[in-house]
Design an enzyme around this catalytic site. Structure first.
Site: not given
Ligand code: NDP
Length: 259
Positions: A23, A69-70, A96, A163, A167
Site C-alpha cells: 500500500i 525503523d519506525v 504506513n 494488530y 490500529k
Molecule cells: P506489507 O507487508 O506489504 O508492507 C509492510 C511495509 O511496512 C513494508 O514497506 C515494510 O518495510 C514496512 N515496515 C514494517 N516494519 C517496519 C519498521 N519497523 N520500520 C519501517 N518500516 C517498516 O503491508 P501492506 O502494504 O499490506 O500494509 C501497509 C499498511 O496498511 C500497514 O500499516 C497495514 O497494517 C495497513 N493495512 C493493510 C491491509 C491489507 O489488507 N494489506 C488492510 C488494512 C490496513 P520493509 O520492506 O523494509 O520491511
C-alpha cells in the site's frame, strides 16, 4: 483554480513509511504523480532505493530512500534530519509501515504483542512527533496514518488481537493529535482499508487457504482490493482537497464493515 488543482502537491515533500512495497508503494506513487517529492522510508535499503529510483524515473519528481525503523526513536530522528537536509522542510507524513502477527490471544507471546504495537502504534507516534516538530516550525502540514478496518470490527477467521488493538490505538491517537495540532495548521487523519492484496494479506493464506472466499463473502464489492484502490483516498486526505477535514477516519473496505 479547478477542483483537480486542489489535489496537486507540487513543491511539497512527502515521507511515506513503508513506501517500498504494498500500500505504501502505491501511495508514494500517487503522491509523486500529484507533484510531491517523495521520501521512501523503510527498513530494507535495497528495495527502498529501487522504488525511489523507479518513482523518480516515472514521474520526474525528486526522491530519496532513507533506512528507518519506525519503532526506534533515534532511527526516526536520523530519518527526519536526512529529509530536512535534502529537502529543507516536510509537508506530508504518511504513517504506513505496519506488521501483523496471526496468533490466538491465548498463545500469543508478549514479545509478539510488543512487536506489532511497537511498529504500528509506537512507530506512528515516533514519526508524527519528530516530523510534527518540523511542521510546527515551518508552519503546518498534513499527517495521514494507514489504520485499518480492524480498528472498527473484529476479523475472522484469522486471530490478531495485537494488530486490532494497535490500529484502534492509531485511531484514538489521531483524533487527539488532530485536536492538539490544529493550532499549528497540521491536519491529522486516517485511512482505514479493508482487505488489500499485499505481502501482509499473503501471510493470512497460511491460516486458511480459502481465506479469500471467507473474506469476500462479507464484502459488498466483488473482490479484495489492490493497493491502487487505497492510494487515491490517501492523496485526497493529504492534499488541499480535504482542507476542512481533520481527526477523520475514511474507511476503504469494499463495504465489509457495513455488514
Ligand atoms: P506489507 O507487508 O506489504 O508492507 C509492510 C511495509 O511496512 C513494508 O514497506 C515494510 O518495510 C514496512 N515496515 C514494517 N516494519 C517496519 C519498521 N519497523 N520500520 C519501517 N518500516 C517498516 O503491508 P501492506 O502494504 O499490506 O500494509 C501497509 C499498511 O496498511 C500497514 O500499516 C497495514 O497494517 C495497513 N493495512 C493493510 C491491509 C491489507 O489488507 N494489506 C488492510 C488494512 C490496513 P520493509 O520492506 O523494509 O520491511
Amino acid at each position: 483554480m479547478t477542483v483537480l488543482d486542489r489535489f496537486r502537491l507540487d513543491g511539497q515533500t512527502a515521507i511515506v513509511t513503508g513506501g517500498n512495497r504494498g500500500i505504501g508503494r502505491a501511495i508514494a506513487q500517487a503522491l509523486a504523480e500529484a507533484g510531491a517529492d517523495i521520501v521512501v522510508a523503510n527498513r530494507d535499503v535495497e528495495s527502498g532505493e529501487e522504488t525511489a529510483t523507479e518513482i523518480a524515473e516515472e514521474t520526474g519528481v525528486e526522491t530519496l530512500a532513507v533506512e528507518v525503523d519506525v519503532a526506534d526513536e533515534e532511527s526516526v530522528e536520523s530519518m527526519v534530519a536526512a529529509v530536512v537536509e535534502a529537502f529543507d522542510s516536510i509537508d506530508v507524513l504518511v504513517n504506513n509501515a505496519g506488521i501483523v502477527v496471526h496468533e490466538a490471544a491465548e498463545t500469543m507471546t508478549v514479545e509478539e504483542w510488543d512487536s506489532v504495537v511497537d511498529v504500528n502504534l509506537r512507530g506512528a507516534f515516533c514519526c508524527s512527533k519528530h516530523v510534527g516538530r518540523e511542521m510546527i516550525e515551518s508552519g503546518g502540514g498534513t499527517i495521514l496514518s494507514v489504520s485499518s478496518m480492524s480498528a472498527l470490527v473484529a476479523n475472522y477467521p484469522q486471530r490478531q488481537v495485537a494488530y486490532n488493538a494497535s490500529k484502534g490505538g492509531v485511531e484514538a491517537f489521531t483524533r487527539q493529535l488532530a485536536s492538539e495540532w490544529a493550532e499549528h495548521d497540521i491536519r491529522v487523519n486516517t485511512v482505514a482499508p479493508g482487505y488489500v492484496r499485499t505481502d501482509n494479506t499473503d501471510q493470512a493464506d497460511a491460516v486458511d487457504p480459502n481465506i479469500d472466499e471467507v473474506w469476500s463473502d462479507e464484502m459488498l464489492m466483488d473482490d479484495i482490493a489492490g493497493p491502487e484502490d487505497v492510494a487515491p483516498v490517501a492523496l485526497f486526505l493529504v492534499s488541499d482537497a480535504s482542507r476542512y477535514m481533520t481527526g477523520a477516519c475514511v474507511v476503504v473496505d469494499g463495504g465489509y464493515t457495513v455488514r
